[in-house]
Design a protein around this motif. Structure first.
Motif, short mmCIF file in Angstrom:
data_model
loop_
_atom_site.label_atom_id
_atom_site.label_comp_id
_atom_site.label_asym_id
_atom_site.label_seq_id
_atom_site.Cartn_x
_atom_site.Cartn_y
_atom_site.Cartn_z
N ARG A 196 0.79 -1.22 0.00
CA ARG A 196 0.00 0.00 0.00
C ARG A 196 0.82 1.27 0.00
NH1 ARG A 196 -4.72 0.49 -1.59
NH2 ARG A 196 -5.13 2.13 -0.11
N PHE A 197 2.06 1.04 0.15
CA PHE A 197 2.89 2.24 0.26
C PHE A 197 3.72 2.44 -0.99
CE2 PHE A 197 2.03 3.42 4.50
CZ PHE A 197 1.67 2.25 5.14
N GLN A 198 3.78 3.60 -1.42
CA GLN A 198 4.66 3.92 -2.52
C GLN A 198 5.95 4.52 -1.97
OE1 GLN A 198 2.76 6.81 -4.98
NE2 GLN A 198 2.22 8.12 -3.31
N THR A 199 7.07 4.59 -2.77
CA THR A 199 8.40 5.00 -2.32
C THR A 199 8.42 6.47 -1.90
OG1 THR A 199 9.37 3.44 -3.86
CG2 THR A 199 10.81 5.17 -3.01
N LEU A 200 8.96 6.70 -0.73
CA LEU A 200 9.13 8.08 -0.25
C LEU A 200 10.52 8.58 -0.67
CD1 LEU A 200 7.70 7.70 3.36
CD2 LEU A 200 6.53 8.54 1.35
N ALA A 201 10.53 9.73 -1.35
CA ALA A 201 11.81 10.29 -1.79
C ALA A 201 12.63 10.72 -0.58
CB ALA A 201 11.56 11.49 -2.71
N ASP A 202 13.93 10.47 -0.65
CA ASP A 202 14.82 10.75 0.47
C ASP A 202 15.64 11.99 0.17
OD1 ASP A 202 17.30 8.81 2.31
OD2 ASP A 202 16.33 10.72 2.66
N GLN A 240 50.07 12.16 17.63
CA GLN A 240 50.19 11.62 18.98
C GLN A 240 48.84 11.18 19.54
OE1 GLN A 240 51.88 14.62 18.14
NE2 GLN A 240 53.63 13.24 17.73
N ASP A 241 47.87 11.09 18.66
CA ASP A 241 46.52 10.64 19.02
C ASP A 241 45.81 11.62 19.95
OD1 ASP A 241 44.51 8.74 18.54
OD2 ASP A 241 44.84 7.81 20.49
N ARG A 242 46.25 12.85 19.96
CA ARG A 242 45.56 13.86 20.74
C ARG A 242 44.45 14.49 19.89
NH1 ARG A 242 50.83 17.26 22.33
NH2 ARG A 242 50.89 17.12 20.05
N ILE A 243 43.31 14.75 20.53
CA ILE A 243 42.17 15.34 19.81
C ILE A 243 42.46 16.81 19.54
CG2 ILE A 243 39.72 15.92 19.94
CD1 ILE A 243 39.31 13.46 21.66
N LEU A 244 42.44 17.15 18.28
CA LEU A 244 42.64 18.54 17.89
C LEU A 244 41.30 19.28 17.80
CD1 LEU A 244 45.28 18.10 15.05
CD2 LEU A 244 45.68 18.77 17.42
N ARG A 245 40.34 18.62 17.18
CA ARG A 245 39.04 19.24 16.99
C ARG A 245 38.02 18.14 16.70
NH1 ARG A 245 42.39 20.32 12.80
NH2 ARG A 245 43.05 22.21 13.87
N TRP A 246 36.76 18.51 16.61
CA TRP A 246 35.66 17.60 16.30
C TRP A 246 34.95 18.08 15.04
CZ3 TRP A 246 34.03 13.35 19.30
CH2 TRP A 246 34.73 13.17 20.50
N PHE A 247 34.64 17.11 14.17
CA PHE A 247 33.85 17.44 12.98
C PHE A 247 32.54 16.66 13.04
CE2 PHE A 247 32.53 16.61 8.55
CZ PHE A 247 32.40 17.93 8.12
N GLY A 248 31.43 17.38 12.95
CA GLY A 248 30.13 16.74 13.09
C GLY A 248 29.17 17.10 11.98
N THR A 249 28.20 16.21 11.76
CA THR A 249 27.14 16.45 10.78
C THR A 249 25.79 16.12 11.42
OG1 THR A 249 27.34 14.22 9.88
CG2 THR A 249 28.58 15.97 8.77
N ASN A 250 24.79 16.91 11.09
CA ASN A 250 23.42 16.65 11.51
C ASN A 250 22.60 16.33 10.27
OD1 ASN A 250 24.35 17.36 13.99
ND2 ASN A 250 23.11 19.20 14.23
N THR A 251 22.03 15.15 10.23
CA THR A 251 21.28 14.68 9.06
C THR A 251 19.80 14.68 9.37
OG1 THR A 251 23.14 13.27 8.43
CG2 THR A 251 21.03 12.83 7.38
N ASP A 252 19.02 15.33 8.52
CA ASP A 252 17.57 15.42 8.72
C ASP A 252 16.94 14.04 8.51
OD1 ASP A 252 14.85 15.92 8.64
OD2 ASP A 252 15.06 17.80 7.55
N ILE A 253 16.33 13.47 9.56
CA ILE A 253 15.69 12.15 9.48
C ILE A 253 14.19 12.25 9.77
CG2 ILE A 253 17.79 10.89 10.07
CD1 ILE A 253 16.64 10.62 12.92
N THR A 254 13.64 13.46 9.66
CA THR A 254 12.22 13.64 9.98
C THR A 254 11.34 12.78 9.12
OG1 THR A 254 12.71 15.94 10.57
CG2 THR A 254 10.40 15.35 10.25
N ASP A 255 11.56 12.80 7.81
CA ASP A 255 10.73 12.02 6.91
C ASP A 255 10.81 10.53 7.23
OD1 ASP A 255 9.95 14.31 5.64
OD2 ASP A 255 11.43 14.16 4.04
N ARG A 256 12.01 10.06 7.53
CA ARG A 256 12.16 8.65 7.84
C ARG A 256 11.44 8.29 9.12
NH1 ARG A 256 18.05 6.68 8.99
NH2 ARG A 256 17.46 7.10 11.15
#
Length: 740
Positions: A190-196, A287-303
């Motif tokens: 009954r469901f058709q494909t939802l575009a992502d 030396q395996d020390r953390i220099l900085r953090w890189f992050g992404t936020n992905t919209d998952i509302t539709d899913r």
């Protein structure tokens, strides 16, 4: 005064001496000034050179920072010039194709990818450049011999003057998610494909968690500025119910260095919240020390909305509110265990609506949906409170009758269900008479396992429809044997065209007045390798159900046209051929092209081909049939209506059709010697057809008495065993030659 010195010479020399000294002093001062100016210029130049080097270092650091960000991103990041040549690619881009980064710089997509994929990507790039605005695309890439799907966010690159000099993109691999969604779509008809269209909001923080950089997508979504968002400013756009939890978790990740991942809602610039999946990874030094953090936020509302809807719909039909197949199976499993424990019976009923497709075709799917809702209500009212009614899909329903003591009780309920359809349905002002066919299997009489119970009910349903519909049928071993036979016929039929087992017989149609052959009707036969010659009643119904009838129709049409053309070349120039078309073939959009091609191939003229269609096929969808038959008539073909009188034609319908001949069904011919009603019908039909400039053909003429009445009724043509049964092509030719 020296000898020979002129008077006054010394005086003049003395007067010139002061001027020379002044000149020398002036020259010295000018020299010192020039040296000081040159020194100042050298110092200024050195200062400018130092500033330039400092600025160059800053630019290099900035470039290195951006490169490091891109190289640590899980996404594919790249930029191109206006000609599509790569200016920059990150490590993920190079890894994707397994080609050194240095080689790829300066190359285009056409150097890396197949032409069709490269053209699609290039077209998207050009669109971004021409529009001068970011855009998101779903694109395919061939990597390691595998086609993978990416969501690509592309945006134009501008110089300081605002002139676009290229474009850049960020592509995220969604192949696995697409595969998962595809599997989910297959399980939910009954469901058709939802575009992502998932968008990424990127950010960067230092080792302590102080966020100092966001990408443009973040600001586009939140409507904020960098000054507002720096540090812990992101909390301003988080939903207040989630801020504390997120602060505690992200703080722990920044302290321990573990990968950060969480879901939460973010407020957009329109004031509404959307759900995001946030993921951040630490960027470390040697030396395996953390220099900085890189992050992404992905919209998952539709899913998330889709998953919520699927959870809601997982057990119930969206249209009728009845249990769906999955829930029905669960209920059957539970009830079967109960029946086994308490030594009771249960029955599974398979139902579908007879000719429901005609409602959809004539009144539309909205009317069909309303009818299904009303059917669901009547079914619920027809069974007991302890029974279960489910909608499986389309016009198919299941009923579980539980806690059955006597088999006779099942028949009573089945009869009640059939009777519930006797009252017409009213949909959109139309009164519809809909019936149902029911197949029944019984536990434990027919089987003790669920799978065979379902299969047996389906077999019984097929035979209920075969008996004429509007009935119920219990499963039996005899039905099973007949089904096995049908499956065998289907299997053999799929190979018959390849093996050349089909043949065409020809039955002459006779002009009653002159008793001469005017037409040959092409009738398909199957020379079965084991059972011998089979008539169409043995295999055409199966061919109709499986779709093989279209290939058979085409083969018969081509064979018959070639045969009658051969007879014409032998001297039978006035002979034409009539060929029956199935409903499936009649409504095929390329029918006209197919027939034109066969006529050209065989050399037969259009007026020598008569297309014969059963009345029930025409009346099942008069609009489509009228369009298609008029299209064929415009090509010069003759049109006949077969089995006339067995359907529900009206004069209005006949007027819309380009028909030259009506063939009266043999059921009206059989008893014309004794049945006055049949004689009256034939007389009326003949008179009506003649008034509409149509010829009348009588089928199944067996006796001279029948022929005599038809002649008296001014019927034009006849066919039947009185003159000749259907004959192979060779025998038909001999018949023609003897008649000559």
């Amino acid at each position: 005064m020296d000898k020979g010195e002129k008077p006054g010479h010394r005086k003049k020399a003395a007067e010139r001496a002061p001027d020379s000294r002044r000149k020398r002093r002036l020259i010295c001062r000018l020299g010192r000034t020039e040296e000081r100016a040159k020194g100042a210029i050298d110092r200024a130049y050195a200062e400018l050179e130092e500033r330039f080097e400092e600025r160059t270092r800053e630019l290099e650091e900035s470039r290195a920072l951006l490169t490091e960000i891109a190289d640590n991103s899980p996404a594919v990041i790249y930029s191109k010039d206006l000609e599509g040549r790569l200016i920059f690619i990150n490590k993920e881009y190079a890894r994707l194709f397994g080609i050194p980064r240095e080689w790829m710089i300066g190359k285009t997509d056409y150097d890396i990818l197949p032409g069709d994929i490269a053209e699609e990507i290039r077209a998207n790039d050009r669109e971004v450049i021409e529009r001068g605005a970011p855009a998101e695309y779903e694109e395919s890439i061939i990597s390691g011999g595998e086609r993978r799907t990416y969501i690509s966010m592309k945006f134009p690159l501008r110089d300081a003057a605002g002139t676009i000099y290229g474009m850049a993109g960020v592509s995220t691999d969604i192949t696995e998610r697409k595969r998962a969604e595809e599997a989910l779509r297959e399980s939910k008809e009954r469901f058709q494909t939802l575009a992502d269209n998932i968008a990424q909001l990127a950010w960067m923080a230092d080792a302590s968690g102080w966020i100092f950089w966001y990408n443009k997508r973040w600001f586009d979504y939140t409507g904020t500025t960098l000054e507002e968002m720096q540090g812990w400013g992101w909390r301003k756009v988080h939903h207040p119910d989630h801020v504390q939890r997120v602060v505690e978790k992200i703080g722990r990740c920044f302290r321990t260095g573990e990968v950060w991942e969480d879901t939460f809602p973010l407020r957009g610039k329109d004031g509404r919240y959307r759900w995001f999946l946030s993921r951040a990874i630490p960027i470390r030094d040697e030396q395996d020390r953390i220099l900085r953090w890189f992050g992404t936020n992905t919209d998952i509302t539709d899913r998330m909305l889709m998953e919520e809807e699927i959870r809601h719909m997982a057990h119930h039909d969206a249209l009728t509110g009845l249990p769906n197949r999955r829930l029905f199976l669960d209920i059957v499993t539970i009830e079967t265990a109960q029946a086994r424990r308490h030594a009771k019976k249960l029955a599974i009923l398979f139902l579908d609506l007879d000719r429901f497709k005609e409602v959809n075709d004539t009144l539309g799917h909205e009317a069909g949906d309303r009818l299904l809702k009303e059917v669901a209500e009547r079914l619920r009212e027809s069974v007991r409170e302890s029974d279960t009614v489910a909608r499986i899909g389309g016009d198919e329903f299941n009923i579980l009758l539980a806690d059955i003591v006597h088999t006779e009780d099942i028949a009573l309920i089945a009869r009640k269900v059939v009777d519930a359809f006797r009252k017409p349905y009213t949909v959109n002002g139309h009164e519809l008479s809909i019936t149902t066919s029911i197949g029944i299997s019984v536990y434990p009489d027919d089987a003790e396992e669920i799978e065979p119970l379902f299969r047996y009910a389906d077999i019984a349903l097929y035979h209920a429809k075969e008996r004429g519909r509007n009935a119920y049928q219990f499963f039996s071993d005899e039905l099973n044997s007949r089904t096995v036979e049908r499956v065998r016929i289907e299997s053999d039929l799929r190979r018959t065209l390849e093996r050349g087992e089909l043949t065409v017989h020809y039955q002459p149609q006779i002009d009653i007045a002159s008793r001469t052959v005017v037409c040959a009707e092409a009738l398909v036969r199957w020379q079965h390798p084991e059972e011998g010659l089979l008539g169409p009643v043995r295999f055409l119904p199966v061919a109709e159900e499986t779709g093989l009838v279209s290939a058979i129709d085409e083969w018969v049409l081509r064979t018959a046209c070639a045969q009658v053309r051969g007879w014409q070349e032998e001297g039978w120039s006035g002979l034409f051929i009539t060929v029956n078309l199935s409903g499936r073939q009649l409504h095929h959009p390329e029918l006209g092209t197919l027939i034109t091609g066969i006529l050209e191939e065989t050399g037969l003229t259009p007026e020598c081909l008569d297309i014969e269609v059963a009345e029930r096929v025409v009346m099942s969808n008069i609009e489509r049939a009228s369009t298609r038959l008029n299209e064929l008539a415009r090509k010069g073909l003759r049109i006949s209506i077969d089995d006339f009188g067995t359907g529900c034609s009206s004069v209005i319908h006949l007027k819309r059709l380009p028909v030259q001949r009506l063939k009266i069904d043999r059921s009206f011919i059989h008893d014309i010697a004794t049945d006055p009603d049949d004689r009256a019908i034939i007389t009326a039909v003949t008179s009506l057809a003649h008034s509409m400039q149509m010829r009348v053909v009588a089928e199944g003429v067996e006796t001279e008495e029948q022929l005599s009445f038809l002649r008296a009724s001014r019927c034009d043509e006849m066919q039947g065993h009185l003159f000749s049964a259907p004959l192979p092509a060779g025998e038909f030719g001999e018949l023609m030659r003897r008649g000559a």
